[in-house]
Design a protein around this motif. Structure first.
Motif, PDB file in Angstrom:
ATOM      1  N   GLU A   5     -10.477   0.570   4.359  1.00  0.00           N
ATOM      2  CA  GLU A   5     -10.168   2.216   3.718  1.00  0.00           C
ATOM      3  C   GLU A   5     -10.001   2.702   2.283  1.00  0.00           C
ATOM      4  O   GLU A   5      -9.930   4.124   2.842  1.00  0.00           O
ATOM      5  N   CYS A  54     -22.526   0.635   6.377  1.00  0.00           N
ATOM      6  CA  CYS A  54     -22.911   1.309   7.749  1.00  0.00           C
ATOM      7  C   CYS A  54     -23.223   0.696   9.207  1.00  0.00           C
ATOM      8  O   CYS A  54     -22.758   0.630   9.515  1.00  0.00           O
ATOM      9  N   GLU A  61     -17.194  -1.379  15.419  1.00  0.00           N
ATOM     10  CA  GLU A  61     -17.268  -0.090  16.132  1.00  0.00           C
ATOM     11  C   GLU A  61     -18.634  -0.675  17.998  1.00  0.00           C
ATOM     12  O   GLU A  61     -17.367  -0.295  18.902  1.00  0.00           O
ATOM     13  N   TYR A  93     -17.554  12.406   0.564  1.00  0.00           N
ATOM     14  CA  TYR A  93     -17.186  12.164   1.658  1.00  0.00           C
ATOM     15  C   TYR A  93     -15.743  11.654   2.033  1.00  0.00           C
ATOM     16  O   TYR A  93     -15.681  11.345   2.762  1.00  0.00           O
ATOM     17  N   ILE A  97     -13.756   4.180   6.870  1.00  0.00           N
ATOM     18  CA  ILE A  97     -14.867   4.336   7.917  1.00  0.00           C
ATOM     19  C   ILE A  97     -15.553   5.837   8.144  1.00  0.00           C
ATOM     20  O   ILE A  97     -16.142   6.272   8.059  1.00  0.00           O
ATOM     21  N   ASN A  98     -14.065   6.991   8.408  1.00  0.00           N
ATOM     22  CA  ASN A  98     -14.930   8.183   8.363  1.00  0.00           C
ATOM     23  C   ASN A  98     -15.726   8.811   7.001  1.00  0.00           C
ATOM     24  O   ASN A  98     -16.208   9.507   7.676  1.00  0.00           O
ATOM     25  N   LEU A 101     -19.238   7.163   7.589  1.00  0.00           N
ATOM     26  CA  LEU A 101     -19.821   7.726   8.796  1.00  0.00           C
ATOM     27  C   LEU A 101     -19.782   9.212   9.132  1.00  0.00           C
ATOM     28  O   LEU A 101     -20.570   9.829   9.564  1.00  0.00           O
ATOM     29  N   SER A 102     -19.163   9.570   7.720  1.00  0.00           N
ATOM     30  CA  SER A 102     -19.176  11.279   7.141  1.00  0.00           C
ATOM     31  C   SER A 102     -21.283  11.776   6.574  1.00  0.00           C
ATOM     32  O   SER A 102     -21.445  12.459   6.340  1.00  0.00           O
TER      33      SER A 102
END
Length: 128
Positions: A5, A54, A61, A93, A97-98, A101-102
């Motif tokens: 994070e 990634c 996930e 970005y 994780i977000n 993923l961006s």
């Protein structure tokens, strides 16, 4: 997941096929070196290993248990343009994780062309 994070991506574009290859290998138990993390101003950025991160996220996930691989490294950047580039990408970005993923995805065939276009888009931001 807590450590992820606070980590920011350092790559403009992700090669989707490379991530899929890495994720399959990770799921089979293959080991990978940890990503290289650097401090850029107030950010902890992945300098090398964005595709591995990634792939790790993809496994996570899908419920595939793969070892955590986040070990801070002591790499120092002295190139001011590189420092600014990592800072701009981190701000584009976001973290965690977000953030990963961006990052836009691309096929292998289109990767170099798309990466070059993204590099041109952020160049004015790096030069300020």
């Amino acid at each position: 997941m807590d450590i992820l994070e606070s980590i920011y991506p350092g790559e403009l574009l992700i090669n989707l096929e490379k991530v899929q290859r890495y994720a399959l290998a990770m799921a089979k138990g293959d080991s990978f070196p940890p990503p290289e993390l650097i401090s850029v101003r107030s950010y902890t950025v992945v300098r090398d290993g964005n595709h591995r991160v990634c792939a790790w996220i993809q496994c996570f996930e899908q419920g595939i248990d793969v070892p955590k691989m986040f070990i801070p490294s002591s790499v120092e950047l002295s190139n001011k343009m590189a420092i600014k580039q990592f800072e701009v990408i981190a701000e584009m970005y976001g973290s965690g994780i977000n953030g990963f993923l961006s990052i836009p995805r691309s096929s292998s065939e289109e990767y170099n062309e798309k990466h070059g276009k993204l590099q041109q888009q952020i160049y004015p931001l790096i030069c300020t």
